[in-house]
Design an enzyme around this catalytic site. Sequence first.
Site, mmCIF file in Angstrom:
data_model
loop_
_atom_site.group_PDB
_atom_site.id
_atom_site.type_symbol
_atom_site.label_atom_id
_atom_site.label_comp_id
_atom_site.label_asym_id
_atom_site.label_seq_id
_atom_site.Cartn_x
_atom_site.Cartn_y
_atom_site.Cartn_z
ATOM 1 N N GLY A 24 28.060 48.326 32.218
ATOM 2 C CA GLY A 24 26.953 47.921 31.356
ATOM 3 C C GLY A 24 26.645 46.446 31.334
ATOM 4 N N SER B 12 41.623 40.929 41.136
ATOM 5 C CA SER B 12 41.185 39.549 40.885
ATOM 6 C C SER B 12 42.057 38.614 41.696
ATOM 7 C CB SER B 12 41.344 39.240 39.394
ATOM 8 O OG SER B 12 41.203 37.862 39.165
ATOM 9 N N TYR C 208 47.014 40.096 31.806
ATOM 10 C CA TYR C 208 45.878 40.463 32.675
ATOM 11 C C TYR C 208 46.260 40.329 34.151
ATOM 12 C CZ TYR C 208 41.286 39.634 34.983
ATOM 13 O OH TYR C 208 40.198 39.650 35.823
ATOM 14 N N ALA D 84 48.446 43.057 35.323
ATOM 15 C CA ALA D 84 47.676 44.292 35.528
ATOM 16 C C ALA D 84 46.885 44.228 36.825
ATOM 17 C CB ALA D 84 46.733 44.523 34.340
ATOM 18 N N LYS D 85 46.304 43.067 37.109
ATOM 19 C CA LYS D 85 45.461 42.941 38.312
ATOM 20 C C LYS D 85 46.297 43.030 39.586
ATOM 21 C CE LYS D 85 41.586 43.157 36.582
ATOM 22 N NZ LYS D 85 40.545 44.078 37.045
HETATM 23 N N1 NAD Z 1 33.952 37.447 36.432
HETATM 24 C C1 NAD Z 1 34.924 36.955 37.193
HETATM 25 O O1 NAD Z 1 34.991 35.745 37.454
HETATM 26 C C2 NAD Z 1 35.977 37.862 37.788
HETATM 27 C C3 NAD Z 1 36.948 37.272 38.605
HETATM 28 C C4 NAD Z 1 37.921 38.077 39.174
HETATM 29 C C5 NAD Z 1 37.921 39.441 38.944
HETATM 30 N N2 NAD Z 1 36.972 39.980 38.143
HETATM 31 C C6 NAD Z 1 37.048 41.434 37.937
HETATM 32 O O2 NAD Z 1 35.772 42.013 38.114
HETATM 33 C C7 NAD Z 1 35.589 43.093 37.191
HETATM 34 C C8 NAD Z 1 34.379 42.844 36.325
HETATM 35 O O3 NAD Z 1 34.552 41.618 35.650
HETATM 36 P P1 NAD Z 1 33.462 41.007 34.659
HETATM 37 O O4 NAD Z 1 33.722 39.553 34.652
HETATM 38 O O5 NAD Z 1 32.122 41.528 34.973
HETATM 39 O O6 NAD Z 1 33.967 41.602 33.264
HETATM 40 P P2 NAD Z 1 33.194 41.611 31.856
HETATM 41 O O7 NAD Z 1 34.245 41.387 30.817
HETATM 42 O O8 NAD Z 1 32.040 40.690 31.892
HETATM 43 O O9 NAD Z 1 32.651 43.111 31.771
HETATM 44 C C9 NAD Z 1 33.532 44.171 31.594
HETATM 45 C C10 NAD Z 1 32.752 45.395 31.168
HETATM 46 O O10 NAD Z 1 33.718 46.387 30.807
HETATM 47 C C11 NAD Z 1 33.397 46.888 29.503
HETATM 48 N N3 NAD Z 1 34.612 47.251 28.798
HETATM 49 C C12 NAD Z 1 35.590 46.408 28.378
HETATM 50 N N4 NAD Z 1 36.531 47.080 27.691
HETATM 51 C C13 NAD Z 1 36.143 48.387 27.694
HETATM 52 C C14 NAD Z 1 36.718 49.581 27.161
HETATM 53 N N5 NAD Z 1 37.864 49.580 26.473
HETATM 54 N N6 NAD Z 1 36.064 50.735 27.344
HETATM 55 C C15 NAD Z 1 34.896 50.764 28.026
HETATM 56 N N7 NAD Z 1 34.315 49.674 28.555
HETATM 57 C C16 NAD Z 1 34.938 48.492 28.394
HETATM 58 C C17 NAD Z 1 32.680 45.736 28.807
HETATM 59 O O11 NAD Z 1 31.891 46.183 27.723
HETATM 60 C C18 NAD Z 1 31.879 45.133 29.953
HETATM 61 O O12 NAD Z 1 30.616 45.756 30.096
HETATM 62 C C19 NAD Z 1 36.893 43.145 36.365
HETATM 63 O O13 NAD Z 1 37.755 44.112 36.914
HETATM 64 C C20 NAD Z 1 37.480 41.761 36.523
HETATM 65 O O14 NAD Z 1 38.891 41.756 36.396
HETATM 66 C C21 NAD Z 1 35.999 39.232 37.548
#
Ligand code: NAD
Length: 255
Positions: free
Chosen positions: A21, A149, A162, A165-166
Amino acid sequence: MTDLPTYPDLKGASVLITGGGSGIGAALTEGFVAQGAQVAFIDIAEEPSRRLAAELHDRYGHAPLYLKADLTDVDAVRAAVDEAARDHGLISVLVNNAAWDDRHELTDVDAGYWDKNQAINLRHAFFTAQAVAEGMKASGGGSIINFTSTSFMLNIGEMPSYTAAKAGIIGLTKGLAGKLGPFGIRVNAIAPGWVMTDRQKQLWVTEDALNEMLERQTLKHALQPAEMAGPCLFLASNAASAISAQVLIADGGLL
Ligand SMILES: NC(=O)c1ccc[n+]([C@@H]2O[C@H](COP(=O)([O-])OP(=O)(O)OC[C@H]3O[C@@H](n4cnc5c(N)ncnc54)[C@H](O)[C@@H]3O)[C@@H](O)[C@H]2O)c1
């Protein structure tokens, strides 16, 4: 999202995305909708999820199915997977994207916090895979993509639960790949670098921190959520038919 290739096998495919979302997940949801896939996404945050579904309907003429559920609740996960399969047919692509990159001090972490952190950052990825596996086996194959990540590879110390977990996501990816490969199910991971989602920008991106990261990236632009869609679509599609148990790093070429 106009400059991505079209993968014919993704048209009409039943795709399920966790955390679809907002952030990177929203770009993934759009990426699959743009392919003509039948997309369902699970997210706990109702307002941005409903807004995204409406926007994508306006842009592409068909809306993804939004399923409100808390991914830390295993029964709710199973129910959401069943609903997606009822609406769109057996799931052929599962993207485990949801996470919670909450910062924490060692002294503040108790067993309840640790378990909650693992439940959203690692555990749900197992139970969604478990819930879709029999259907994928029955239909002769599928693709599972788990988001890890680079943070744990870089020894970033702000969120040890975190990062643990990753790292676990990679172990899970390889374990599932071994278990499910004989059924034609590929399981891979994507490891993003620092991606400029709204959450990152609101909470942690400063000019100094971003410049420091760009110094270390070989590619000198700030990574955007939409840039994670290409690798994910590729791994989901038959173009990646020989690829399983791999980690695709999408970090701008970090030095
Ligand atoms: N943004 C970054 O810089 C980055 C870097 C490395 C890895 N990642 C990985 O990429 C993926 C996406 O990251 P992001 O930054 O878009 O994350 P984000 O936190 O912006 O979005 C996460 C989404 O998951 C939903 N969510 C969280 N907890 C929930 C729950 N209990 N039940 C249902 N939905 C839930 C949130 O509402 C949100 O829409 C993740 O796996 C993250 O670890 C992101």
